[in-house]
Design a protein around this motif. Structure first.
Motif, PDB file in Angstrom:
ATOM      1  N   GLY A   5       0.800  -1.209   0.000  1.00  0.00           N
ATOM      2  CA  GLY A   5       0.000   0.000   0.000  1.00  0.00           C
ATOM      3  C   GLY A   5       0.839   1.268   0.000  1.00  0.00           C
ATOM      4  N   MET A   6       2.173   1.112  -0.113  1.00  0.00           N
ATOM      5  CA  MET A   6       3.059   2.275  -0.122  1.00  0.00           C
ATOM      6  C   MET A   6       4.281   1.966  -0.978  1.00  0.00           C
ATOM      7  SD  MET A   6       4.549   1.948   3.773  1.00  0.00           S
ATOM      8  CE  MET A   6       3.049   1.388   4.519  1.00  0.00           C
ATOM      9  N   LEU A   8       8.434   1.878  -1.761  1.00  0.00           N
ATOM     10  CA  LEU A   8       9.598   1.517  -0.951  1.00  0.00           C
ATOM     11  C   LEU A   8      10.153   2.723  -0.215  1.00  0.00           C
ATOM     12  CD1 LEU A   8      11.552  -0.973  -3.233  1.00  0.00           C
ATOM     13  CD2 LEU A   8      10.259  -1.467  -1.166  1.00  0.00           C
ATOM     14  N   GLU A   9      10.097   3.893  -0.844  1.00  0.00           N
ATOM     15  CA  GLU A   9      10.579   5.113  -0.203  1.00  0.00           C
ATOM     16  C   GLU A   9       9.712   5.490   0.989  1.00  0.00           C
ATOM     17  OE1 GLU A   9      10.123   4.852  -3.549  1.00  0.00           O
ATOM     18  OE2 GLU A   9      12.238   4.778  -4.125  1.00  0.00           O
ATOM     19  N   GLU A  10       8.396   5.317   0.864  1.00  0.00           N
ATOM     20  CA  GLU A  10       7.504   5.611   1.983  1.00  0.00           C
ATOM     21  C   GLU A  10       7.693   4.609   3.117  1.00  0.00           C
ATOM     22  OE1 GLU A  10       3.637   7.569  -0.231  1.00  0.00           O
ATOM     23  OE2 GLU A  10       3.864   5.401  -0.252  1.00  0.00           O
ATOM     24  N   MET A  11       8.063   3.395   2.769  1.00  0.00           N
ATOM     25  CA  MET A  11       8.231   2.355   3.774  1.00  0.00           C
ATOM     26  C   MET A  11       9.589   2.416   4.470  1.00  0.00           C
ATOM     27  SD  MET A  11       7.511  -1.637   3.279  1.00  0.00           S
ATOM     28  CE  MET A  11       7.720  -2.814   4.580  1.00  0.00           C
ATOM     29  N   PHE A  12      10.683   2.552   3.700  1.00  0.00           N
ATOM     30  CA  PHE A  12      12.019   2.478   4.271  1.00  0.00           C
ATOM     31  C   PHE A  12      12.745   3.813   4.328  1.00  0.00           C
ATOM     32  CE2 PHE A  12      11.333  -1.858   2.647  1.00  0.00           C
ATOM     33  CZ  PHE A  12      11.450  -2.528   3.842  1.00  0.00           C
ATOM     34  N   GLY A  13      12.250   4.822   3.652  1.00  0.00           N
ATOM     35  CA  GLY A  13      12.893   6.122   3.656  1.00  0.00           C
ATOM     36  C   GLY A  13      13.610   6.395   2.350  1.00  0.00           C
ATOM     37  N   SER A  19      20.359  17.304  -2.161  1.00  0.00           N
ATOM     38  CA  SER A  19      20.222  18.142  -0.959  1.00  0.00           C
ATOM     39  C   SER A  19      20.777  17.463   0.294  1.00  0.00           C
ATOM     40  CB  SER A  19      18.752  18.489  -0.730  1.00  0.00           C
ATOM     41  OG  SER A  19      18.019  17.326  -0.388  1.00  0.00           O
ATOM     42  N   HIS A  20      21.140  16.187   0.181  1.00  0.00           N
ATOM     43  CA  HIS A  20      21.625  15.391   1.314  1.00  0.00           C
ATOM     44  C   HIS A  20      20.596  15.352   2.440  1.00  0.00           C
ATOM     45  CE1 HIS A  20      25.514  15.007  -0.541  1.00  0.00           C
ATOM     46  NE2 HIS A  20      25.511  16.313  -0.755  1.00  0.00           N
ATOM     47  N   GLU A  21      19.336  15.340   2.056  1.00  0.00           N
ATOM     48  CA  GLU A  21      18.242  15.310   3.021  1.00  0.00           C
ATOM     49  C   GLU A  21      17.716  13.881   3.141  1.00  0.00           C
ATOM     50  OE1 GLU A  21      13.718  17.031   3.439  1.00  0.00           O
ATOM     51  OE2 GLU A  21      15.148  18.081   2.178  1.00  0.00           O
ATOM     52  N   TRP A  22      17.534  13.427   4.378  1.00  0.00           N
ATOM     53  CA  TRP A  22      16.999  12.101   4.646  1.00  0.00           C
ATOM     54  C   TRP A  22      15.546  12.236   5.076  1.00  0.00           C
ATOM     55  CZ3 TRP A  22      16.945   7.189   3.984  1.00  0.00           C
ATOM     56  CH2 TRP A  22      16.295   6.354   4.877  1.00  0.00           C
ATOM     57  N   ARG A  23      14.670  11.469   4.438  1.00  0.00           N
ATOM     58  CA  ARG A  23      13.252  11.441   4.820  1.00  0.00           C
ATOM     59  C   ARG A  23      12.951  10.037   5.336  1.00  0.00           C
ATOM     60  NH1 ARG A  23       9.571  13.792   0.681  1.00  0.00           N
ATOM     61  NH2 ARG A  23      10.148  15.688   1.763  1.00  0.00           N
ATOM     62  N   GLU A  24      12.610   9.941   6.600  1.00  0.00           N
ATOM     63  CA  GLU A  24      12.370   8.658   7.263  1.00  0.00           C
ATOM     64  C   GLU A  24      11.125   7.983   6.692  1.00  0.00           C
ATOM     65  OE1 GLU A  24      14.134   6.292   9.438  1.00  0.00           O
ATOM     66  OE2 GLU A  24      14.262   7.997  10.774  1.00  0.00           O
ATOM     67  N   GLY A  25      11.188   6.668   6.524  1.00  0.00           N
ATOM     68  CA  GLY A  25      10.048   5.886   6.089  1.00  0.00           C
ATOM     69  C   GLY A  25       9.268   5.370   7.285  1.00  0.00           C
ATOM     70  N   LEU A  26       8.082   4.860   7.045  1.00  0.00           N
ATOM     71  CA  LEU A  26       7.220   4.396   8.130  1.00  0.00           C
ATOM     72  C   LEU A  26       7.842   3.204   8.859  1.00  0.00           C
ATOM     73  CD1 LEU A  26       4.550   4.626   9.619  1.00  0.00           C
ATOM     74  CD2 LEU A  26       3.520   3.185   7.885  1.00  0.00           C
ATOM     75  N   PHE A  27       8.347   2.212   8.128  1.00  0.00           N
ATOM     76  CA  PHE A  27       8.956   1.047   8.770  1.00  0.00           C
ATOM     77  C   PHE A  27      10.226   1.436   9.525  1.00  0.00           C
ATOM     78  CE2 PHE A  27      11.688  -2.608   9.093  1.00  0.00           C
ATOM     79  CZ  PHE A  27      10.825  -3.607   9.503  1.00  0.00           C
ATOM     80  N   SER A  28      11.088   2.209   8.889  1.00  0.00           N
ATOM     81  CA  SER A  28      12.344   2.589   9.556  1.00  0.00           C
ATOM     82  C   SER A  28      12.075   3.467  10.779  1.00  0.00           C
ATOM     83  CB  SER A  28      13.291   3.287   8.582  1.00  0.00           C
ATOM     84  OG  SER A  28      12.704   4.432   8.031  1.00  0.00           O
ATOM     85  N   GLY A  49       0.324  -8.089   4.097  1.00  0.00           N
ATOM     86  CA  GLY A  49       0.145  -7.915   2.655  1.00  0.00           C
ATOM     87  C   GLY A  49       0.879  -9.013   1.926  1.00  0.00           C
ATOM     88  N   PRO A  50       0.705  -9.067   0.627  1.00  0.00           N
ATOM     89  CA  PRO A  50       1.396 -10.102  -0.149  1.00  0.00           C
ATOM     90  C   PRO A  50       2.908  -9.910  -0.116  1.00  0.00           C
ATOM     91  CG  PRO A  50       0.227  -8.582  -1.604  1.00  0.00           C
ATOM     92  CD  PRO A  50      -0.120  -8.209  -0.209  1.00  0.00           C
TER      93      PRO A  50
END
Length: 80
Positions: A5-6, A8-13, A19-28, A49-50
């Motif tokens: 439902g998301m 890989l970027e949304e899940m793991f970041g 910009s060297h900016e890190w955006r945290e994912g939901l799982f991480s 999920g599958p």
């Protein structure tokens, strides 16, 4: 959480090379929160999920003996 439902970027970041900016994912984010807890209680992250190679491959380092999660920004989170 439903991995399909998301993205890989949304899940793991995601790490922006420009910009060297890190955006945290939901799982991480949840894994980091659990790793920082000092109690001896068991913690669970339920992935409902599958099974898909794209997100399961990212869990290999967590499931082996060292219990570390390697993030795309080079950081490693060790589970206690």
């Amino acid at each position: 959480m439903n991995p399909k439902g998301m993205t890989l970027e949304e899940m793991f970041g995601t790490y922006d090379q420009l910009s060297h900016e890190w955006r945290e994912g939901l799982f991480s984010q949840e894994f980091r929160r659990f790793a920082n807890m000092t109690d001896d209680k068991k913690k669970w992250i339920l992935l409902d999920g599958p099974i898909d190679y794209s997100w399961v491959e990212n869990l290999n380092s967590i499931l082996d003996d060292n219990r570390k999660m390697a993030l795309p920004n080079g950081e490693q989170i060790k589970m206690s």
